[in-house]
Motif scaffolding. Structure first.
Motif: not given
Length: 235
Positions: A64-71
């Motif tokens: 999940x490192x590349x997933x933006x916080x809002x997502x």
């Protein structure tokens, strides 16, 4: 028959279990919704088979490192919303280890019960009560853990002799067979239980300093507790 999916979450000062109790059709629909949710994140490099594990999703670690916080926030909101919309029942029980230790010491308990044992016992008692109220039986499925044989042994003792103490004393007659342990990365339902347990335990142990995060967590907890029966911690 009911299926009860259980996972744990804990910090030094709090040990909690969350359970999602569903029937077969609710299990099917929730599992499909989880598959859809993860599959929709392909643009962020998330494999459709990726486990929705609350801690790395929350902190943006591992897959999940590349997933933006809002997502990642939306993942939590979508999971909890799916539980609420499904009509599933949530059970939440926790224990504060320091207070449990002091309680047992001051009363001179010969046998000292670990916080995870007490919390799990309290959860099982409420699963049994819920199944009784709906005139059904339930099968308990929990995330794999190193001490699973010990939990199976205790479950067998509870069914043979009853749970310790007089409060909610029961032989768990509505719970079938034994506690079945399964790997969470192969069970979307256990992943849902993990999300529910993580959010609830965090709400009991962390003061959110970011106002936006505090609002999201409050909304998640409100929805989770709206689905719950007998949420609470000992003492």
């Amino acid at each position: 028959m009911l299926l009860c999916y259980v996972d744990e979450s804990f910090k030094n000062d709090f040990y909690g279990f969350g359970a999602v109790v569903v029937d077969a059709e609710q299990t099917r629909r929730l599992t499909a919704r989880m598959h859809e949710l993860v599959a929709s994140l392909g643009e962020y490099g998330v494999d459709p088979r990726t486990e929705v594990h609350a801690h790395p999703v929350f902190h943006g670690k591992e897959e999940w490192a590349a997933v933006p916080p809002r997502v990642r926030v939306k993942v939590f909101l979508e999971v909890v919303d799916a539980v609420r919309a499904s009509g599933a029942t949530v059970l939440l029980r926790g224990v504060r280890p320091d207070r449990l230790r002091r309680y047992q010491e001051t009363r001179g308990y010969r046998d000292r019960y670990a916080p995870e044992q007490v919390a799990f016992q309290h959860l099982l008692q409420r699963v049994d009560r819920h199944a009784t109220a709906s005139d059904r039986h339930a099968l308990v499925i929990a995330d794999e853990r190193a001490d699973r044989d010990r939990h199976r042994e205790r479950f067998a003792v509870y069914q043979a002799y009853g749970t310790p103490g007089t409060y909610m004393h029961t032989r768990l007659e509505r719970l079938l067979d034994t506690v079945h342990f399964a790997p969470s990365h192969h069970s979307r339902m256990l992943q849902i239980a993990d999300v529910v347990a993580f959010v609830w335990v965090r709400s009991q142990t962390v003061v959110e300093r970011d106002p936006r995060q505090a609002r999201v967590m409050a909304a998640l907890v409100e929805d989770i507790e709206r689905c719950s029966v007998g949420a609470g911690a000992w003492p």
